[in-house]
Design a protein around this motif. Sequence first.
Motif, mmCIF file in Angstrom:
data_model
loop_
_atom_site.group_PDB
_atom_site.id
_atom_site.type_symbol
_atom_site.label_atom_id
_atom_site.label_comp_id
_atom_site.label_asym_id
_atom_site.label_seq_id
_atom_site.Cartn_x
_atom_site.Cartn_y
_atom_site.Cartn_z
ATOM 1 N N UNK A 155 0.836 -1.204 0.000
ATOM 2 C CA UNK A 155 0.000 0.000 0.000
ATOM 3 C C UNK A 155 0.867 1.248 0.000
ATOM 4 N N UNK A 156 0.565 2.174 -0.888
ATOM 5 C CA UNK A 156 1.163 3.493 -0.890
ATOM 6 C C UNK A 156 0.069 4.456 -0.458
ATOM 7 N N UNK A 157 0.069 4.819 0.831
ATOM 8 C CA UNK A 157 -1.007 5.662 1.354
ATOM 9 C C UNK A 157 -0.969 7.070 0.783
ATOM 10 N N UNK A 158 0.216 7.573 0.479
ATOM 11 C CA UNK A 158 0.314 8.925 -0.071
ATOM 12 C C UNK A 158 -0.383 9.021 -1.426
ATOM 13 N N UNK A 159 -0.297 7.953 -2.226
ATOM 14 C CA UNK A 159 -0.919 7.955 -3.549
ATOM 15 C C UNK A 159 -2.327 7.364 -3.534
ATOM 16 N N UNK A 160 -2.731 6.754 -2.409
ATOM 17 C CA UNK A 160 -4.036 6.113 -2.348
ATOM 18 C C UNK A 160 -4.124 4.899 -3.243
ATOM 19 N N UNK A 161 -3.035 4.108 -3.313
ATOM 20 C CA UNK A 161 -2.987 2.957 -4.208
ATOM 21 C C UNK A 161 -2.572 1.706 -3.458
ATOM 22 N N UNK A 162 -3.063 0.569 -3.924
ATOM 23 C CA UNK A 162 -2.782 -0.701 -3.279
ATOM 24 C C UNK A 162 -2.630 -1.792 -4.325
ATOM 25 N N UNK A 163 -1.667 -2.699 -4.082
ATOM 26 C CA UNK A 163 -1.470 -3.874 -4.926
ATOM 27 C C UNK A 163 -1.647 -5.116 -4.067
ATOM 28 N N UNK A 164 -2.248 -6.156 -4.626
ATOM 29 C CA UNK A 164 -2.444 -7.403 -3.909
ATOM 30 C C UNK A 164 -1.805 -8.534 -4.701
ATOM 31 N N UNK A 165 -0.932 -9.272 -4.027
ATOM 32 C CA UNK A 165 -0.184 -10.365 -4.641
ATOM 33 C C UNK A 165 -0.525 -11.679 -3.947
ATOM 34 N N UNK A 166 -0.230 -12.784 -4.628
ATOM 35 C CA UNK A 166 -0.332 -14.117 -4.027
ATOM 36 C C UNK A 166 1.011 -14.803 -4.238
ATOM 37 N N UNK A 167 1.432 -15.620 -3.266
ATOM 38 C CA UNK A 167 2.701 -16.331 -3.378
ATOM 39 C C UNK A 167 2.633 -17.348 -4.517
ATOM 40 N N UNK A 168 3.675 -17.364 -5.339
ATOM 41 C CA UNK A 168 3.765 -18.350 -6.419
ATOM 42 C C UNK A 168 4.121 -19.705 -5.846
#
Length: 168
Positions: A155-168
């Motif tokens: 999460x980048x709170x300053x930009x209001x953006x979030x990425x969600x990953x799953x373990x390979x």
Amino acid sequence: GTFQADVSNRPTDPVSVRLANGVFNNLTLQPVFCQPEFENETAEIDIFNKFKLIGIFELNDEVVSYPPCGTETTIEFEKTDLNGFERIDIIGNTNLNEYQGSVFNLDDSNFSTDDFTLTSFTGLPHERTFEAQYVQLIGNTRVIYAIEDNILTITNEALGRKLTYVKL
């Protein structure tokens, strides 16, 4: 659907034809972005694993699917021993770019990057837009990470953006 257009036969032939009542029949649209399906696994993992972005990319209040269907985006955190000094690197792969950066403050559930580099920046306009936003999220800024089961959230709170990953 219907359309109107001016078309020409060849680039060297200046004569154009006006289509006033063009019609599309049997038009099939393929989705550019796909909504992912999460499969939660309880596993003993830490951030030093390889993760795959499975399609959730949040921009402020908007949730979009990323990367485009049929492509793969990965991120990996690696430790490198430099004569007793430990350096941590992010190594990533998107459908357009490869990127790398050095990581700091990883032990506090957050990190910043330094010496961030991309190997390429090509693709269709909508792909470049998403790539730019994706790379900007983790490039040279403080981001917060959390691991729950096999899911890594950045999460980048300053930009209001979030990425969600799953373990390979």
